[in-house]
Design a protein around this motif. Structure first.
Motif, mmCIF file in Angstrom:
data_model
loop_
_atom_site.group_PDB
_atom_site.id
_atom_site.type_symbol
_atom_site.label_atom_id
_atom_site.label_comp_id
_atom_site.label_asym_id
_atom_site.label_seq_id
_atom_site.Cartn_x
_atom_site.Cartn_y
_atom_site.Cartn_z
ATOM 1 N N ALA A 1 -3.788 -3.338 3.074
ATOM 2 C CA ALA A 1 -3.196 -4.612 2.650
ATOM 3 C C ALA A 1 -3.745 -5.044 1.303
ATOM 4 C CB ALA A 1 -3.477 -5.685 3.703
ATOM 5 N N ARG A 2 -5.055 -4.880 1.118
ATOM 6 C CA ARG A 2 -5.653 -5.221 -0.180
ATOM 7 C C ARG A 2 -5.103 -4.327 -1.292
ATOM 8 N NH1 ARG A 2 -10.571 -5.875 2.889
ATOM 9 N NH2 ARG A 2 -11.232 -3.785 2.274
ATOM 10 N N SER A 3 -4.883 -3.068 -0.958
ATOM 11 C CA SER A 3 -4.323 -2.144 -1.958
ATOM 12 C C SER A 3 -2.918 -2.568 -2.368
ATOM 13 C CB SER A 3 -4.289 -0.720 -1.394
ATOM 14 O OG SER A 3 -5.584 -0.267 -1.068
ATOM 15 N N PHE A 4 -2.148 -3.055 -1.398
ATOM 16 C CA PHE A 4 -0.781 -3.487 -1.704
ATOM 17 C C PHE A 4 -0.796 -4.701 -2.631
ATOM 18 C CE2 PHE A 4 2.992 -6.051 -0.771
ATOM 19 C CZ PHE A 4 3.995 -5.114 -0.980
ATOM 20 N N PHE A 5 -1.627 -5.675 -2.323
ATOM 21 C CA PHE A 5 -1.696 -6.865 -3.171
ATOM 22 C C PHE A 5 -2.335 -6.554 -4.525
ATOM 23 C CE2 PHE A 5 -1.553 -8.937 1.093
ATOM 24 C CZ PHE A 5 -0.356 -9.607 0.906
ATOM 25 N N ALA A 6 -3.176 -5.513 -4.561
ATOM 26 C CA ALA A 6 -3.782 -5.113 -5.832
ATOM 27 C C ALA A 6 -2.729 -4.625 -6.813
ATOM 28 C CB ALA A 6 -4.826 -4.023 -5.593
ATOM 29 N N LEU A 7 -1.623 -4.064 -6.306
ATOM 30 C CA LEU A 7 -0.543 -3.635 -7.181
ATOM 31 C C LEU A 7 -0.005 -4.797 -8.005
ATOM 32 C CD1 LEU A 7 1.472 -1.314 -4.751
ATOM 33 C CD2 LEU A 7 -0.024 -0.585 -6.609
ATOM 34 N N PHE A 8 0.180 -5.937 -7.359
ATOM 35 C CA PHE A 8 0.713 -7.107 -8.050
ATOM 36 C C PHE A 8 -0.328 -7.726 -8.982
ATOM 37 C CE2 PHE A 8 3.129 -6.629 -4.133
ATOM 38 C CZ PHE A 8 4.433 -6.728 -4.594
ATOM 39 N N LEU A 9 -1.591 -7.687 -8.572
ATOM 40 C CA LEU A 9 -2.644 -8.189 -9.454
ATOM 41 C C LEU A 9 -2.736 -7.354 -10.725
ATOM 42 C CD1 LEU A 9 -5.458 -8.938 -6.835
ATOM 43 C CD2 LEU A 9 -3.965 -10.583 -7.978
ATOM 44 N N ASN A 10 -2.672 -6.033 -10.579
ATOM 45 C CA ASN A 10 -2.715 -5.151 -11.745
ATOM 46 C C ASN A 10 -1.499 -5.355 -12.635
ATOM 47 O OD1 ASN A 10 -5.160 -3.928 -11.037
ATOM 48 N ND2 ASN A 10 -4.147 -2.383 -9.790
ATOM 49 N N CYS B 1 13.409 -4.135 0.239
ATOM 50 C CA CYS B 1 13.287 -3.240 1.405
ATOM 51 C C CYS B 1 12.214 -2.175 1.172
ATOM 52 C CB CYS B 1 14.630 -2.587 1.698
ATOM 53 S SG CYS B 1 15.875 -3.718 2.351
ATOM 54 N N LEU B 2 12.204 -1.594 -0.018
ATOM 55 C CA LEU B 2 11.193 -0.577 -0.334
ATOM 56 C C LEU B 2 9.791 -1.176 -0.334
ATOM 57 C CD1 LEU B 2 12.986 1.402 -3.201
ATOM 58 C CD2 LEU B 2 12.594 2.159 -0.847
ATOM 59 N N ALA B 3 9.661 -2.400 -0.853
ATOM 60 C CA ALA B 3 8.358 -3.064 -0.865
ATOM 61 C C ALA B 3 7.880 -3.347 0.556
ATOM 62 C CB ALA B 3 8.442 -4.359 -1.675
ATOM 63 N N VAL B 4 8.790 -3.775 1.419
ATOM 64 C CA VAL B 4 8.434 -4.056 2.816
ATOM 65 C C VAL B 4 8.018 -2.767 3.530
ATOM 66 C CG1 VAL B 4 9.347 -4.812 5.044
ATOM 67 C CG2 VAL B 4 9.873 -6.110 2.977
ATOM 68 N N ILE B 5 8.761 -1.682 3.306
ATOM 69 C CA ILE B 5 8.417 -0.393 3.924
ATOM 70 C C ILE B 5 7.037 0.069 3.460
ATOM 71 C CG2 ILE B 5 9.025 2.053 4.033
ATOM 72 C CD1 ILE B 5 11.966 1.182 3.860
ATOM 73 N N LEU B 6 6.787 -0.050 2.141
ATOM 74 C CA LEU B 6 5.484 0.344 1.603
ATOM 75 C C LEU B 6 4.372 -0.502 2.207
ATOM 76 C CD1 LEU B 6 3.720 1.920 -0.386
ATOM 77 C CD2 LEU B 6 4.255 0.184 -2.115
ATOM 78 N N PHE B 7 4.603 -1.807 2.314
ATOM 79 C CA PHE B 7 3.587 -2.704 2.872
ATOM 80 C C PHE B 7 3.282 -2.354 4.326
ATOM 81 C CE2 PHE B 7 2.546 -6.752 5.045
ATOM 82 C CZ PHE B 7 1.345 -7.015 4.404
ATOM 83 N N ILE B 8 4.326 -2.099 5.105
ATOM 84 C CA ILE B 8 4.127 -1.759 6.525
ATOM 85 C C ILE B 8 3.343 -0.454 6.669
ATOM 86 C CG2 ILE B 8 5.318 -1.090 8.650
ATOM 87 C CD1 ILE B 8 7.563 -3.021 7.866
ATOM 88 N N LEU B 9 3.707 0.548 5.884
ATOM 89 C CA LEU B 9 3.009 1.835 5.950
ATOM 90 C C LEU B 9 1.548 1.704 5.523
ATOM 91 C CD1 LEU B 9 5.750 4.257 4.564
ATOM 92 C CD2 LEU B 9 4.941 4.057 6.916
ATOM 93 N N MET B 10 1.309 0.919 4.478
ATOM 94 C CA MET B 10 -0.071 0.750 4.017
ATOM 95 C C MET B 10 -0.896 -0.009 5.037
ATOM 96 S SD MET B 10 0.507 0.033 -0.073
ATOM 97 C CE MET B 10 -1.213 0.239 -0.531
ATOM 98 N N ILE B 11 -0.262 -0.952 5.763
ATOM 99 C CA ILE B 11 -0.984 -1.677 6.815
ATOM 100 C C ILE B 11 -1.287 -0.749 7.987
ATOM 101 C CG2 ILE B 11 -0.752 -3.452 8.588
ATOM 102 C CD1 ILE B 11 -1.425 -4.657 5.974
#
Length: 257
Positions: free
Chosen positions: A24-33, A6-16
């Motif tokens: 969106a790229r910043s959100f996926f960059a978290l997982f890449l890092n 739920c927190l990840a979804v909220i963060l993704f929506i806010l970043m979008i």
């Protein structure tokens, strides 16, 4: 798991909503890092691996993700990337010397009870591992400061193409001064807030002030904070000079062509 999702979804929506495609790229960059750090940690367990070289490679990849993947390759990310790499290289050598001098590598005596059932003869250099941990903790702040300086410098250069290299450098330093205090405090409170439990533990152990200050655990965290502050301070003049040189050099090349 549901809370994390739920927190990840909220963060993704806010970043979008706020950042659009870059968000969106910043959100996926978290997982890449995270993947880069996890891979580096796994490889570091190999006694044949050099943690210092591995840390430099990991920091290079992380900086590339944070700068080029999120902000694309342009004339503001290139100077920021170069500045971050130079700062990390200098800082890594400095941290290795500090770690050896302060002898903060390894585990503190407070952790011996939990680790008593394990063997500590794992064949890795704890000095280099300690230095790697510290530099990994500062890479995000260093790249953040670098791009925070080159971005407004590029805007100033765009609106005032005739500005001199010296004036552009001073502008970068002026921005850096505003960033320096806030970022240093951010690093301090991030590390200190994460180790409030450690201070409570020291209180339960009835440690005196001198024992707390000389504790390996406490010293390691304070050295991490101080090294992070040094890295932030170093990247400001390095980024300002490289960005000013790059922008003016580009103008001179266009003038001669």
């Amino acid at each position: 798991m549901n809370v994390l999702l739920c927190l990840a979804v909220i963060l993704f929506i806010l970043m979008i909503l706020i950042g659009g495609k870059k968000g969106a790229r910043s959100f996926f960059a978290l997982f890449l890092n995270f993947g880069v750090l996890l891979l580096a940690a796994v490889i570091m367990t190999d006694p044949k691996a050099n943690p210092v070289i591995l840390t430099m490679l990991a920091c290079t990849v992380i900086s590339g993700i944070n700068l080029f993947y999120i902000n694309e390759v342009n004339n503001k990310t290139k100077p920021a990337f170069l500045s971050a790499m130079i700062t990390i290289g200098v800082l890594l050598l400095f941290i290795v010397m500090v770690t050896e001098t302060a002898m903060i590598q390894g585990f503190g005596e407070e952790e011996t009870e939990e680790l008593s059932i394990f063997s500590l003869y794992i064949g890795v250099d704890f000095v280099k591992i300690g230095a790697s941990v510290i530099i990994m903790s500062t890479i995000g702040a260093i790249t953040d400061v670098a791009i925070s300086i080159t971005s407004p410098m590029r805007e100033l250069y765009h609106h005032q193409p005739s500005i001199s290299r010296k004036e552009l450098f001073r502008f970068g330093i002026s921005i850096g001064r505003d960033i320096l205090g806030t970022n240093t405090n951010t690093m301090f409170f991030a590390f200190f807030g994460g180790y409030i439990a450690l201070l409570i533990w020291f209180k339960d152990l009835s440690y005196s002030f001198g024992e707390v200050v000389n504790s390996k655990l406490f010293s390691a965290e304070m050295i991490t904070i101080l090294c992070a502050g040094i890295g932030i301070a170093l990247v400001i003049p390095i980024t300002s000079w490289i960005a000013a040189y790059t922008f003016v050099k580009t103008r001179e090349k266009r003038g001669t062509s």
